[in-house]
Motif scaffolding. Structure first.
Motif, PDB file in Angstrom:
ATOM      1  N   LYS A  80      49.723  31.543  79.246  1.00 50.35           N
ATOM      2  CA  LYS A  80      50.804  31.880  78.317  1.00 50.35           C
ATOM      3  C   LYS A  80      50.600  31.073  77.049  1.00 50.35           C
ATOM      4  O   LYS A  80      50.463  29.846  77.098  1.00 50.35           O
ATOM      5  N   LEU A  82      51.724  29.797  73.124  1.00 47.64           N
ATOM      6  CA  LEU A  82      52.812  29.561  72.192  1.00 47.64           C
ATOM      7  C   LEU A  82      52.209  29.088  70.876  1.00 47.64           C
ATOM      8  O   LEU A  82      51.325  28.233  70.865  1.00 47.64           O
ATOM      9  N   THR A  85      54.950  25.898  68.204  1.00 46.75           N
ATOM     10  CA  THR A  85      56.128  25.563  69.017  1.00 46.75           C
ATOM     11  C   THR A  85      56.261  24.047  69.130  1.00 46.75           C
ATOM     12  O   THR A  85      55.274  23.333  69.278  1.00 46.75           O
ATOM     13  N   PRO A 111      61.984  28.910  79.596  1.00 44.47           N
ATOM     14  CA  PRO A 111      62.680  30.137  79.183  1.00 44.47           C
ATOM     15  C   PRO A 111      62.692  30.285  77.674  1.00 44.47           C
ATOM     16  O   PRO A 111      62.496  29.326  76.928  1.00 44.47           O
ATOM     17  N   ARG A 112      62.936  31.511  77.201  1.00 44.76           N
ATOM     18  CA  ARG A 112      63.008  31.775  75.768  1.00 44.76           C
ATOM     19  C   ARG A 112      64.177  31.010  75.154  1.00 44.76           C
ATOM     20  O   ARG A 112      65.305  31.029  75.674  1.00 44.76           O
ATOM     21  N   SER A 113      63.913  30.360  74.029  1.00 42.42           N
ATOM     22  CA  SER A 113      64.932  29.569  73.357  1.00 42.42           C
ATOM     23  C   SER A 113      64.422  29.227  71.965  1.00 42.42           C
ATOM     24  O   SER A 113      63.211  29.222  71.721  1.00 42.42           O
ATOM     25  N   ASN A 114      65.327  28.926  71.043  1.00 43.27           N
ATOM     26  CA  ASN A 114      64.934  28.463  69.720  1.00 43.27           C
ATOM     27  C   ASN A 114      64.884  26.946  69.623  1.00 43.27           C
ATOM     28  O   ASN A 114      64.587  26.398  68.561  1.00 43.27           O
ATOM     29  N   ILE A 117      60.815  22.696  73.295  1.00 41.01           N
ATOM     30  CA  ILE A 117      60.651  22.631  74.745  1.00 41.01           C
ATOM     31  C   ILE A 117      60.811  21.184  75.202  1.00 41.01           C
ATOM     32  O   ILE A 117      60.150  20.284  74.689  1.00 41.01           O
TER      33      ILE A 117
END
Length: 216
Positions: A80, A82, A85, A111-114, A117
């Motif tokens: 995956k 990114l 990010t 999980p998807r978030s603005n 991480i």
């Protein structure tokens, strides 16, 4: 140098490491006025990058994405990606690499978030990549130490001026240079460099076809 907003009442020095407490760094990193900056924090020092990104940086970043993602797809490796990010370990460090990859069968993808991480809650990415157009010394130096401390498994730096790809394996908080990826077994840095070289005269379709043929 860019002017501060009302959140931080002082001029802000950018594109270099500046001593600052974590709370001040977070106030800046979470301030919408600086949403186009890239934020790093390590052991009481912050770096906010605001330099414009040119076509050399963009092209090499695109090629690195193709190399890693296509290799994983052909070799049936779970992955995956990114891009740009932020990864934050509260009170300790933060980074925003050009690209980051979770690799392998065991990772739990955040999980998807603005929000950045949270590395106190999720594992760090397996592989991070920095494209060095004007930041080579820092990418090979302080950022390398930051990625060691944050616990990434592998770190690559691409020098856009020379086309060199420099890779480090990280284990037990220490890094050493490698010529073949350990997280993507069989992928050599010489092939990565050839892809970067080809991209200077070939279009993306030609590069993709060559990569697929090479990986197969």
């Amino acid at each position: 140098m860019i002017s501060s907003s009302s959140t931080v009442q002082q001029d802000l020095v950018t594109d270099t490491w500046v001593k600052a407490p974590w709370e001040e760094f977070i106030a800046l990193a979470d301030n919408p006025a600086y949403e186009n900056g890239r934020f790093y924090y390590d052991r009481g020092y912050m770096r906010i990058e605001t330099m414009p990104i040119g076509s050399s940086h963009g092209q090499d970043n695109s090629i690195m994405s193709k190399v890693v993602s296509l290799y994983a797809a052909v070799r049936n490796i779970r992955i995956k990606e990114l891009v740009n990010t932020s990864f934050r370990k509260s009170g300790a460090g933060e980074c925003q690499p050009d690209s980051a990859f979770y690799i392998g069968s065991e990772f739990v993808f955040p999980p998807r978030s603005n929000a950045p991480i949270d590395l106190n809650e999720f594992e760090p990415p397996t592989l991070v990549v920095e494209i060095a157009a004007t930041t080579l010394n820092d990418d090979l130096g302080r950022k390398r130490l930051l990625y060691e401390r944050l616990g990434m498994s592998e770190y690559w730096v691409v020098d856009v001026e020379t086309g060199d790809a420099i890779a480090f394996s990280i284990s037990d908080g220490r890094s050493g240079e490698i010529q073949e990826s350990l997280v993507l077994p069989g992928l050599t840095l010489s092939l990565v460099e050839e892809a970067l070289q080809r991209s200077q005269s070939e279009d993306d379709g030609a590069i993709t076809r060559w990569l697929l043929q090479s990986f197969s």
